[in-house]
Design a protein around this motif. Structure first.
Motif, PDB file in Angstrom:
ATOM      1  N   SER A 130      -0.837   1.871 -10.964  1.00 23.67           N
ATOM      2  CA  SER A 130      -2.138   2.399 -10.553  1.00 23.67           C
ATOM      3  C   SER A 130      -2.996   1.311  -9.916  1.00 23.67           C
ATOM      4  O   SER A 130      -3.597   1.503  -8.853  1.00 23.67           O
ATOM      5  CB  SER A 130      -2.866   3.006 -11.757  1.00 23.67           C
ATOM      6  OG  SER A 130      -2.147   4.082 -12.294  1.00 23.67           O
ATOM      7  N   ILE A 131      -3.046   0.162 -10.565  1.00 30.03           N
ATOM      8  CA  ILE A 131      -3.859  -0.940 -10.051  1.00 30.03           C
ATOM      9  C   ILE A 131      -3.252  -1.505  -8.775  1.00 30.03           C
ATOM     10  O   ILE A 131      -3.954  -1.767  -7.792  1.00 30.03           O
ATOM     11  CB  ILE A 131      -3.996  -2.031 -11.127  1.00 30.03           C
ATOM     12  CG1 ILE A 131      -4.815  -1.487 -12.303  1.00 30.03           C
ATOM     13  CG2 ILE A 131      -4.648  -3.289 -10.552  1.00 30.03           C
ATOM     14  CD1 ILE A 131      -4.862  -2.394 -13.502  1.00 30.03           C
ATOM     15  N   PHE A 132      -1.925  -1.667  -8.773  1.00 31.52           N
ATOM     16  CA  PHE A 132      -1.270  -2.221  -7.592  1.00 31.52           C
ATOM     17  C   PHE A 132      -1.422  -1.304  -6.383  1.00 31.52           C
ATOM     18  O   PHE A 132      -1.715  -1.761  -5.276  1.00 31.52           O
ATOM     19  CB  PHE A 132       0.215  -2.453  -7.876  1.00 31.52           C
ATOM     20  CG  PHE A 132       0.987  -2.886  -6.670  1.00 31.52           C
ATOM     21  CD1 PHE A 132       0.931  -4.195  -6.229  1.00 31.52           C
ATOM     22  CD2 PHE A 132       1.754  -1.978  -5.960  1.00 31.52           C
ATOM     23  CE1 PHE A 132       1.622  -4.596  -5.098  1.00 31.52           C
ATOM     24  CE2 PHE A 132       2.452  -2.366  -4.837  1.00 31.52           C
ATOM     25  CZ  PHE A 132       2.389  -3.679  -4.409  1.00 31.52           C
ATOM     26  N   SER A 133      -1.223  -0.010  -6.582  1.00 36.50           N
ATOM     27  CA  SER A 133      -1.304   0.947  -5.466  1.00 36.50           C
ATOM     28  C   SER A 133      -2.704   0.969  -4.863  1.00 36.50           C
ATOM     29  O   SER A 133      -2.862   1.017  -3.631  1.00 36.50           O
ATOM     30  CB  SER A 133      -0.927   2.346  -5.948  1.00 36.50           C
ATOM     31  OG  SER A 133       0.406   2.380  -6.392  1.00 36.50           O
ATOM     32  N   ALA A 134      -3.723   0.936  -5.726  1.00 35.37           N
ATOM     33  CA  ALA A 134      -5.099   0.930  -5.227  1.00 35.37           C
ATOM     34  C   ALA A 134      -5.369  -0.332  -4.413  1.00 35.37           C
ATOM     35  O   ALA A 134      -6.000  -0.278  -3.345  1.00 35.37           O
ATOM     36  CB  ALA A 134      -6.078   1.025  -6.392  1.00 35.37           C
ATOM     37  N   SER A 135      -4.880  -1.460  -4.885  1.00 38.32           N
ATOM     38  CA  SER A 135      -5.094  -2.723  -4.171  1.00 38.32           C
ATOM     39  C   SER A 135      -4.325  -2.759  -2.857  1.00 38.32           C
ATOM     40  O   SER A 135      -4.824  -3.248  -1.848  1.00 38.32           O
ATOM     41  CB  SER A 135      -4.666  -3.908  -5.055  1.00 38.32           C
ATOM     42  OG  SER A 135      -5.438  -3.959  -6.222  1.00 38.32           O
ATOM     43  N   MET A 136      -3.100  -2.230  -2.866  1.00 39.93           N
ATOM     44  CA  MET A 136      -2.303  -2.235  -1.643  1.00 39.93           C
ATOM     45  C   MET A 136      -2.945  -1.362  -0.570  1.00 39.93           C
ATOM     46  O   MET A 136      -2.909  -1.688   0.613  1.00 39.93           O
ATOM     47  CB  MET A 136      -0.877  -1.756  -1.914  1.00 39.93           C
ATOM     48  CG  MET A 136       0.055  -2.012  -0.734  1.00 39.93           C
ATOM     49  SD  MET A 136       1.762  -1.533  -1.038  1.00 39.93           S
ATOM     50  CE  MET A 136       1.646   0.248  -0.936  1.00 39.93           C
ATOM     51  N   MET A 137      -3.546  -0.243  -0.979  1.00 38.14           N
ATOM     52  CA  MET A 137      -4.227   0.619  -0.013  1.00 38.14           C
ATOM     53  C   MET A 137      -5.356  -0.139   0.684  1.00 38.14           C
ATOM     54  O   MET A 137      -5.590   0.023   1.880  1.00 38.14           O
ATOM     55  CB  MET A 137      -4.782   1.859  -0.712  1.00 38.14           C
ATOM     56  CG  MET A 137      -3.723   2.874  -1.076  1.00 38.14           C
ATOM     57  SD  MET A 137      -2.878   3.563   0.379  1.00 38.14           S
ATOM     58  CE  MET A 137      -4.234   4.450   1.147  1.00 38.14           C
ATOM     59  N   LEU A 138      -6.055  -0.989  -0.078  1.00 39.27           N
ATOM     60  CA  LEU A 138      -7.126  -1.794   0.519  1.00 39.27           C
ATOM     61  C   LEU A 138      -6.568  -2.848   1.462  1.00 39.27           C
ATOM     62  O   LEU A 138      -7.240  -3.271   2.403  1.00 39.27           O
ATOM     63  CB  LEU A 138      -7.939  -2.478  -0.592  1.00 39.27           C
ATOM     64  CG  LEU A 138      -8.761  -1.551  -1.490  1.00 39.27           C
ATOM     65  CD1 LEU A 138      -9.384  -2.344  -2.624  1.00 39.27           C
ATOM     66  CD2 LEU A 138      -9.850  -0.837  -0.694  1.00 39.27           C
ATOM     67  N   ALA A 139      -5.327  -3.289   1.202  1.00 39.15           N
ATOM     68  CA  ALA A 139      -4.729  -4.329   2.033  1.00 39.15           C
ATOM     69  C   ALA A 139      -4.198  -3.790   3.351  1.00 39.15           C
ATOM     70  O   ALA A 139      -4.001  -4.548   4.302  1.00 39.15           O
ATOM     71  CB  ALA A 139      -3.588  -5.009   1.270  1.00 39.15           C
ATOM     72  N   LEU A 140      -3.982  -2.475   3.436  1.00 39.57           N
ATOM     73  CA  LEU A 140      -3.399  -1.907   4.650  1.00 39.57           C
ATOM     74  C   LEU A 140      -4.426  -1.863   5.775  1.00 39.57           C
ATOM     75  O   LEU A 140      -5.527  -1.331   5.594  1.00 39.57           O
ATOM     76  CB  LEU A 140      -2.892  -0.490   4.387  1.00 39.57           C
ATOM     77  CG  LEU A 140      -1.748  -0.348   3.378  1.00 39.57           C
ATOM     78  CD1 LEU A 140      -1.395   1.117   3.190  1.00 39.57           C
ATOM     79  CD2 LEU A 140      -0.539  -1.144   3.824  1.00 39.57           C
ATOM     80  N   PRO A 141      -4.095  -2.424   6.941  1.00 32.72           N
ATOM     81  CA  PRO A 141      -5.005  -2.320   8.085  1.00 32.72           C
ATOM     82  C   PRO A 141      -5.165  -0.868   8.521  1.00 32.72           C
ATOM     83  O   PRO A 141      -4.176  -0.130   8.602  1.00 32.72           O
ATOM     84  CB  PRO A 141      -4.321  -3.160   9.172  1.00 32.72           C
ATOM     85  CG  PRO A 141      -2.887  -3.237   8.764  1.00 32.72           C
ATOM     86  CD  PRO A 141      -2.862  -3.159   7.270  1.00 32.72           C
ATOM     87  N   GLU A 142      -6.383  -0.454   8.783  1.00 29.27           N
ATOM     88  CA  GLU A 142      -6.666   0.954   9.057  1.00 29.27           C
ATOM     89  C   GLU A 142      -5.888   1.491  10.252  1.00 29.27           C
ATOM     90  O   GLU A 142      -5.423   2.633  10.245  1.00 29.27           O
ATOM     91  CB  GLU A 142      -8.171   1.131   9.287  1.00 29.27           C
ATOM     92  CG  GLU A 142      -8.613   2.568   9.327  1.00 29.27           C
ATOM     93  CD  GLU A 142     -10.120   2.710   9.362  1.00 29.27           C
ATOM     94  OE1 GLU A 142     -10.588   3.801   9.739  1.00 29.27           O
ATOM     95  OE2 GLU A 142     -10.820   1.740   9.026  1.00 29.27           O
TER      96      GLU A 142
END
Length: 207
Positions: A130-142
């Motif tokens: 849960s924590i990793f997925s949320a952080s990875m979404m923030l890391a993805l360039p729009e």
């Protein structure tokens, strides 16, 4: 043909973006390797239970406990507000702890310890994911988010299928619990690398 060309270009751009980003080039390859090593056993729980001498009813109880543990974890994470530092440690300890709990579950000879360790593994894995997925979404360039998510989704589906086939083949020659334990033990290496790399820690603490 035009659609295939577009898909190929999107895939190429997604891969280039992943390896150009200092966080994504750690996140995504590590996740794909862990997925390849860790998802196969989850597809073979029924034959694993039968090999252990447990009934189909027991398998149903095990999967219910497994699912309920994940649900409880998601609810708690949705209610409790965590500091970035605590989020990092929950993710790291959750991921590495889940591997150890899975190993203990696979080694269990009786049903109750199996259920307990499986529930703990499910909670720990769900917390880390849960924590990793949320952080990875923030890391993805729009601008490339859709292409990257498509690449990750396709890779994880293929990896899960290959993992199940691989473990199934090995299960023809060795007891499934030994194969499962060996695969999870190997997955500790990319798991620790992912969880405790300084770039990953820095990213989680910032988000």
């Amino acid at each position: 043909v035009f659609q295939k060309v577009i898909s190929a270009l999107e895939l190429k751009n997604a891969v280039k973006t992943i390896f150009a980003d200092r966080c994504l080039k750690i996140f995504i390859p590590s996740v794909l390797i862990i997925n390849l090593l860790g998802t196969g056993p989850l597809s073979l729980i029924l034959p694993f239970c039968l090999e252990k001498g447990f009934s189909v009813d027991m398998y149903g109880y095990l999967m219910s406990i497994w699912t309920a543990a994940s649900l409880v974890c998601v609810i708690v994470l949705g209610i409790v507000k965590l500091t970035p530092k605590l989020r990092f440690w929950i993710m790291s300890v959750g991921f590495t702890g889940s591997v150890l709990f899975f190993i203990l579950a696979y080694l269990s000879k009786t049903f109750v310890p199996l259920c307990i360790f499986a529930a703990l593994a499910s909670i720990a894995n769900c917390a880390g994911n849960s924590i990793f997925s949320a952080s990875m979404m923030l890391a993805l360039p729009e601008e490339n988010r859709g292409a990257i998510l498509g690449f990750v989704q396709s890779s994880t589906v293929c990896g899960s299928a290959l993992s199940a086939v691989f473990y199934g083949i090995l299960g023809e020659f060795f007891p499934l619990y030994i194969v499962f334990v060996a695969g999870n033990a190997i997955s500790i290496i990319p798991m620790v690398y992912l969880c405790f790399h300084r770039n990953v820690k820095e990213f989680i603490l910032k988000h």
